[in-house]
Motif scaffolding. Structure first.
Motif, PDB file in Angstrom:
ATOM      1  N   LEU A 107       0.874  -1.164   0.000  1.00  0.00           N
ATOM      2  CA  LEU A 107       0.000   0.000   0.000  1.00  0.00           C
ATOM      3  C   LEU A 107       0.914   1.217   0.000  1.00  0.00           C
ATOM      4  O   LEU A 107       1.993   1.184   0.591  1.00  0.00           O
ATOM      5  CB  LEU A 107      -0.853  -0.030   1.277  1.00  0.00           C
ATOM      6  N   ASN A 108       0.503   2.294  -0.642  1.00  0.00           N
ATOM      7  CA  ASN A 108       1.339   3.490  -0.695  1.00  0.00           C
ATOM      8  C   ASN A 108       1.422   4.112   0.693  1.00  0.00           C
ATOM      9  O   ASN A 108       0.463   4.692   1.180  1.00  0.00           O
ATOM     10  CB  ASN A 108       0.758   4.481  -1.703  1.00  0.00           C
ATOM     11  N   VAL A 127      -5.337   6.330   0.607  1.00  0.00           N
ATOM     12  CA  VAL A 127      -6.417   5.677   1.346  1.00  0.00           C
ATOM     13  C   VAL A 127      -6.991   6.636   2.382  1.00  0.00           C
ATOM     14  O   VAL A 127      -6.295   7.025   3.317  1.00  0.00           O
ATOM     15  CB  VAL A 127      -5.910   4.403   2.068  1.00  0.00           C
ATOM     16  N   PRO A 128      -8.251   7.028   2.240  1.00  0.00           N
ATOM     17  CA  PRO A 128      -8.856   7.855   3.285  1.00  0.00           C
ATOM     18  C   PRO A 128      -9.148   7.011   4.519  1.00  0.00           C
ATOM     19  O   PRO A 128      -9.489   5.835   4.412  1.00  0.00           O
ATOM     20  CB  PRO A 128     -10.152   8.351   2.633  1.00  0.00           C
ATOM     21  N   TYR A 157      -9.289  12.385   6.337  1.00  0.00           N
ATOM     22  CA  TYR A 157     -10.721  12.136   6.173  1.00  0.00           C
ATOM     23  C   TYR A 157     -11.348  13.263   5.365  1.00  0.00           C
ATOM     24  O   TYR A 157     -10.696  14.236   5.010  1.00  0.00           O
ATOM     25  CB  TYR A 157     -11.400  12.051   7.547  1.00  0.00           C
ATOM     26  N   VAL A 158     -12.639  13.154   5.143  1.00  0.00           N
ATOM     27  CA  VAL A 158     -13.385  14.176   4.423  1.00  0.00           C
ATOM     28  C   VAL A 158     -13.379  15.473   5.253  1.00  0.00           C
ATOM     29  O   VAL A 158     -13.388  15.441   6.476  1.00  0.00           O
ATOM     30  CB  VAL A 158     -14.831  13.691   4.128  1.00  0.00           C
ATOM     31  N   GLU A 184     -16.928   9.365   6.711  1.00  0.00           N
ATOM     32  CA  GLU A 184     -15.575   9.878   6.965  1.00  0.00           C
ATOM     33  C   GLU A 184     -14.664   9.684   5.763  1.00  0.00           C
ATOM     34  O   GLU A 184     -13.788  10.502   5.501  1.00  0.00           O
ATOM     35  CB  GLU A 184     -14.944   9.125   8.145  1.00  0.00           C
ATOM     36  N   LYS A 185     -14.876   8.605   5.054  1.00  0.00           N
ATOM     37  CA  LYS A 185     -13.995   8.275   3.928  1.00  0.00           C
ATOM     38  C   LYS A 185     -14.509   8.781   2.591  1.00  0.00           C
ATOM     39  O   LYS A 185     -13.951   8.505   1.548  1.00  0.00           O
ATOM     40  CB  LYS A 185     -13.790   6.758   3.850  1.00  0.00           C
ATOM     41  N   LEU A 186     -15.607   9.546   2.616  1.00  0.00           N
ATOM     42  CA  LEU A 186     -16.235  10.020   1.388  1.00  0.00           C
ATOM     43  C   LEU A 186     -15.475  11.238   0.867  1.00  0.00           C
ATOM     44  O   LEU A 186     -15.843  12.366   1.089  1.00  0.00           O
ATOM     45  CB  LEU A 186     -17.695  10.377   1.677  1.00  0.00           C
ATOM     46  N   VAL A 187     -14.398  10.986   0.157  1.00  0.00           N
ATOM     47  CA  VAL A 187     -13.567  12.077  -0.338  1.00  0.00           C
ATOM     48  C   VAL A 187     -13.625  12.200  -1.853  1.00  0.00           C
ATOM     49  O   VAL A 187     -13.182  13.168  -2.411  1.00  0.00           O
ATOM     50  CB  VAL A 187     -12.098  11.917   0.116  1.00  0.00           C
ATOM     51  N   HIS A 188     -14.166  11.206  -2.501  1.00  0.00           N
ATOM     52  CA  HIS A 188     -14.283  11.248  -3.959  1.00  0.00           C
ATOM     53  C   HIS A 188     -15.731  11.547  -4.328  1.00  0.00           C
ATOM     54  O   HIS A 188     -16.626  11.422  -3.518  1.00  0.00           O
ATOM     55  CB  HIS A 188     -13.864   9.905  -4.573  1.00  0.00           C
ATOM     56  N   ASP A 189     -15.959  11.948  -5.561  1.00  0.00           N
ATOM     57  CA  ASP A 189     -17.321  12.249  -6.017  1.00  0.00           C
ATOM     58  C   ASP A 189     -18.201  11.018  -5.879  1.00  0.00           C
ATOM     59  O   ASP A 189     -17.781   9.908  -6.158  1.00  0.00           O
ATOM     60  CB  ASP A 189     -17.313  12.707  -7.486  1.00  0.00           C
ATOM     61  N   THR A 190     -19.448  11.245  -5.473  1.00  0.00           N
ATOM     62  CA  THR A 190     -20.406  10.138  -5.343  1.00  0.00           C
ATOM     63  C   THR A 190     -21.188   9.969  -6.611  1.00  0.00           C
ATOM     64  O   THR A 190     -21.213  10.780  -7.467  1.00  0.00           O
ATOM     65  CB  THR A 190     -21.394  10.389  -4.171  1.00  0.00           C
TER      66      THR A 190
END
Length: 190
Positions: A107-108, A127-128, A157-158, A184-190
Motif C-alpha cells: 500500500l502506498n 487511502v482515506p 478524512y473528508v 468519513e472516507k467520502l472524499v471522492h465524487d459520489t
C-alpha cells in the motif's frame, strides 16, 4: 502452432514419411502432444520464476522467504511490494530509501520527517481513513523503519468543505444512509 505440426514441418522436406496418416502420423501426434504439455509446463515455470511476471506459486515462494507478507492480493501490487521488501539492506536509512522500502507494505505509505529528532510521520495518501489491515501494515512498517524512531501515523478524512460541496442538507446525508465510517472516507465524487 502445435509441436505435432512443427515436427511435420521439419520432416516434410525429406519426403519419405507419411505425415497425415498411418503409424508415423500417430507417433508424431503423440510426441507432439507430449511436447505441448512440456511447453505449457515450461511456460508456467518461466513465468513464475521471475518476480516481475509471477502470478501464483512464484509469489508464494518469495513470500515464504520473508518474515512479513504484503497486505494486498492484487498480483501487480504484490510483485511491487515484494521487490521493495527484497531491496531492504543495511544502507536503507535515508528518507528516500525508507520510502522506497515502505512500498513493501503493498500500500502506498509515505514517511516524512516531523522536525522532532527521532520521530517520523507515516501517512497513506491513497487511502482515506484507517487502511484495511492496518495492524498488519503497522507491523510491516515497524519492521522496516529503524527501531530507534518514534512513529506517528497520520490519517486523513473528508473535510467540512467537501461535505458542503457534496450535500446541500443533512437530509441529503441521511437519505444516502451512510455509516459514519463511510461518511468519513467520502472524499471522492459520489
Amino acid at each position: 502452432m502445435s509441436y505435432a505440426e512443427a515436427l511435420k514441418d521439419l520432416l516434410r522436406p525429406l519426403g519419405v514419411y507419411r505425415l497425415e496418416e498411418g503409424y508415423g502420423a500417430g507417433e508424431l501426434a503423440a510426441a507432439g502432444s507430449a511436447l505441448d504439455g512440456c511447453g505449457t509446463a515450461l511456460d508456467q515455470v518461466e513465468r513464475e520464476m521471475l518476480l516481475t511476471t509471477a502470478q501464483g506459486s512464484g509469489l508464494e515462494a518469495v513470500e515464504s522467504l520473508l518474515v512479513r507478507r504484503p497486505v494486498t492480493d492484487d498480483p501487480e501490487r504484490r510483485r511491487a511490494a515484494l521487490a521493495a521488501l527484497l531491496r531492504i539492506g543495511g544502507d536503507s536509512f535515508t528518507l528516500a530509501a525508507i520510502n522506497d522500502n515502505l512500498a513493501g507494505c503493498g500500500l502506498n505509505a509515505v514517511a516524512s520527517e516531523t522536525g522532532v529528532p527521532g520521530c517520523v510521520e507515516v501517512r497513506f495518501p491513497d487511502v482515506p481513513g484507517i487502511p484495511d489491515g492496518f495492524e498488519e501494515l503497522r507491523q510491516i512498517i515497524e519492521d522496516i523503519l529503524p527501531c530507534h524512531l518514534d512513529i506517528e501515523y497520520v490519517f486523513w478524512y473528508v473535510t467540512w468543505a467537501r461535505m458542503e460541496a457534496l450535500f446541500d442538507t443533512w437530509g441529503d446525508i441521511e437519505a444516502g444512509e451512510y455509516s459514519w465510517e463511510e461518511l468519513e472516507k467520502l472524499v471522492h465524487d459520489t
